[in-house]
Design an enzyme around this catalytic site. Structure first.
Site, short mmCIF file in Angstrom:
data_model
loop_
_atom_site.label_atom_id
_atom_site.label_comp_id
_atom_site.label_asym_id
_atom_site.label_seq_id
_atom_site.Cartn_x
_atom_site.Cartn_y
_atom_site.Cartn_z
N ASP A 99 15.65 -10.25 -14.45
CA ASP A 99 14.39 -9.91 -13.79
C ASP A 99 14.67 -9.66 -12.32
OD1 ASP A 99 11.72 -9.41 -13.49
OD2 ASP A 99 11.03 -11.41 -14.03
N ASP A 100 13.69 -9.04 -11.63
CA ASP A 100 13.92 -8.67 -10.23
C ASP A 100 13.78 -9.84 -9.27
OD1 ASP A 100 10.94 -8.56 -9.03
OD2 ASP A 100 10.92 -7.69 -11.04
N CYS B 298 12.83 -3.21 5.14
CA CYS B 298 12.60 -4.29 4.18
C CYS B 298 13.56 -4.16 3.00
CB CYS B 298 11.17 -4.23 3.68
SG CYS B 298 10.80 -5.38 2.33
N SER C 153 10.92 -3.31 -13.87
CA SER C 153 11.69 -3.47 -12.63
C SER C 153 13.03 -4.16 -12.85
CB SER C 153 10.85 -4.25 -11.61
OG SER C 153 10.45 -5.50 -12.14
N CYS D 256 15.51 -6.26 7.08
CA CYS D 256 14.71 -7.49 7.14
C CYS D 256 14.83 -8.20 5.80
CB CYS D 256 13.25 -7.18 7.44
SG CYS D 256 12.16 -8.64 7.33
N CYS E 99 5.98 -13.30 3.20
CA CYS E 99 6.12 -12.08 4.01
C CYS E 99 4.85 -11.88 4.83
CB CYS E 99 6.36 -10.87 3.12
SG CYS E 99 6.43 -9.31 4.04
N GLY F 299 1.40 -1.75 5.60
CA GLY F 299 2.04 -2.78 6.41
C GLY F 299 1.04 -3.82 6.86
N GLY G 239 0.00 -0.11 -4.89
CA GLY G 239 -1.31 -0.72 -4.73
C GLY G 239 -2.28 -0.22 -5.78
N CYS H 19 12.01 -12.92 3.72
CA CYS H 19 11.52 -13.67 2.56
C CYS H 19 12.63 -14.47 1.90
CB CYS H 19 10.86 -12.72 1.56
SG CYS H 19 11.91 -11.38 0.97
N CYS I 181 0.84 -1.19 0.00
CA CYS I 181 0.00 0.00 0.00
C CYS I 181 0.88 1.24 0.00
CB CYS I 181 -0.91 0.04 1.23
SG CYS I 181 -2.14 -1.28 1.30
#
Length: 515
Positions: free
Chosen positions: A369-370, A260, A307, A457, A406, A125, A49, A460, A22
């Protein structure tokens, strides 16, 4: 225009990318057109989002909220924006990481705190103690409002309940230490803009200065688009209040930064700066390191736009292999309420990407790619490139394998659905049909961010969650919807005919649903 209901929305996306989270935006600026500032701020955050968007505005006496399903440009027009007059605004663009993709769950959410005060709130979040907070709310008689099933609405309800006795600022300082998880909040009453960030600072939140006011936003790119100068990040564990007395800062928790790392990989715009580090520069450096770790004999480096572009540039620079554009992206394929036919659905990734055959025919390609999540996109992409004449396809990924979901605000697949969750490197390579496959290492990713590993963090990738998680049955996207089914909380069936036409004079979302 008839209201689009959730059951009319499109089915699951064809791609298997992480589906963002978001974006929040807030402005306090007497004398400015805060609704339009917020509109453009949300426009800059649209990538975070695409399911719903909303803006609340206060003129000092009442709060009016307008929200709907769809993109920012679909929800708002000149007529709507001109009706939102005031000096304090909160904006939100949503991807549903908690609760269903319904109008009732769009934000900002609204509550009344007492007979003469309102509260609107936008949240980026995910909370991890939602069940605990739900139990507290039930004991206090704070129930879900209007069918909402999000941790954001729950948080707003608890905050409004506490603010009835002591005011919003004191209530926030009392409540937020008990809230666990990732949260960047922009919220407001009739006169004051507030912002808060969880003690780990998992999601970004920044403070900007206008000539006649202040702005808070999820990313610095949103400050740029409204002409606000960057002041600083909202600190982890900090609560900010802005009103006619100026800006006040309070601490509700000691900071334990764990930003993150995936913001650098995919989530944030490349023109954003996080913790003093350019996202674009980080991605280019990731590409350079990826080339050193996983070289390939090839004729051309091409990105999966958009991306993958900075990392592909970095890969080409470090490898000496020419960079080229081998894929064309249709930038107008976003969220749509028009369902594709079965024939179109079978085209899969071609809705978004199409190969430049004259560029890739007869070439050995490095495709950058990302990330890889389920592997569906890469599998279809490799097949498409081979059909277009590529001799070899070497896939390079600008992040480590995503092995864990996540719980802090990104809607990844479950671990069982993650292609890297139960397969080794060669198994993934065979699954997507590539000639070779290489992921950048976590050490290189962290080094490219120029942040200490201790302040990031990477759950993932490594499964080390900095905020302890509850039992599996007490966490998940639809937790509150499941809790609501036992009759312990009031619920609303969602029929448009049951909506009231006013909301106690506060212009709550019920009063401004598009007719």
């Amino acid at each position: 225009m008839e209201q689009v209901r959730a059951d009319q929305a499109e089915p699951e996306p064809l791609e298997s990318e992480p589906r963002e989270e978001c974006g929040v935006f807030g402005v306090w600026a007497p004398g400015e057109d805060v609704a339009k500032l917020t509109y453009y701020g949300l426009y800059a955050l649209q990538h975070r989002g695409q399911e719903a968007a909303g803006i609340s505005v206060s003129d000092g006496k009442q709060i009016v909220v307008f929200k709907d399903l769809g993109l920012v440009s679909q929800v708002f027009d000149e007529q709507v924006l001109s009706s939102l007059q005031g000096h304090v605004a909160v904006g939100h663009c949503r991807y549903s990481t908690t609760g269903a993709d319904t109008w009732e769950n769009a934000q900002p959410v609204f509550r009344t705190t007492s007979a003469d005060t309102g509260l609107s709130l936008g949240h980026n979040g995910n909370l991890v103690n939602t069940h605990e907070l739900h139990e507290r709310a039930r004991e206090l008689g704070v129930v879900e409002r209007g069918g909402a099933t999000t941790d954001s609405d729950l948080l707003c309800g608890l905050l409004a309940h506490a603010a009835a006795d002591r005011g919003i600022e004191a209530a926030a300082l009392d409540l937020l230490p008990d809230v666990r998880g990732a949260f960047c909040l922009a919220f407001a009453d009739e006169t004051t803009l507030y912002a808060a960030r969880d003690p780990h600072g998992i999601r970004p939140l920044v403070l900007g200065r206008l000539e006649r006011g202040w702005v808070v936003a999820s990313e610095t790119a949103a400050l740029d688009i409204v002409g606000a100068s960057f002041v600083r990040e909202v600190e982890p564990g900090e609560l900010i209040a802005i009103d006619t007395d100026g800006l006040r800062s309070s601490r509700f928790a000691n900071p334990e930064p764990k930003g993150c790392v995936f913001e650098y990989v995919y989530l944030a715009r490349p023109d954003t700066v996080i913790a003093g580090r350019s996202v674009h520069a980080t991605r280019v450096e990731i590409g350079r390191r990826l080339a050193n770790e996983h070289p390939a004999e090839a004729d051309l480096v091409i990105p999966v736009p958009e991306s993958g572009t900075p990392a592909a540039i970095g890969y080409a620079q470090a490898s000496g292999i020419p960079y080229g554009s081998g894929l064309v992206k249709n930038n107008y394929v976003g969220r749509t309420f028009i369902q594709p036919s079965q024939t179109i659905r079978q085209l899969g990734i071609r809705l978004k990407l199409n190969p430049l055959r004259e560029v890739i025919r007869g070439k050995r390609l490095v495709v950058v790619d990302d990330s890889i999540v389920r592997g569906n996109t890469q599998r279809a992409l490799v097949r498409m490139l081979r059909e277009a004449g590529a001799v070899e396809v070497h896939v390079r990924i600008a992040s480590p394998p995503v092995r864990w979901p996540c719980f802090y605000g990104i809607d990844f697949a479950s671990r069982a659905e993650l292609v890297a969750g139960g397969a080794d490197l060669d198994g993934i390579r065979r699954s997507i049909g590539a000639d070779s496959l290489g992921y950048v290492s976590l050490d290189s990713l962290v080094a490219a961010s120029e942040q200490p590993a201790s302040r990031l963090c990477a759950a993932c990738f490594d499964g080390r969650y900095p905020i302890p998680l509850p039992d599996e049955e007490l966490i998940g996207k639809h937790l509150l919807e499941n809790l609501g089914s036992d009759g312990s909380a009031e619920s609303w069936s969602g029929k448009p005919s049951q909506l009231p036409t006013s909301a106690s004079g506060y212009g709550a979302e019920d009063a401004v649903r598009r007719p």
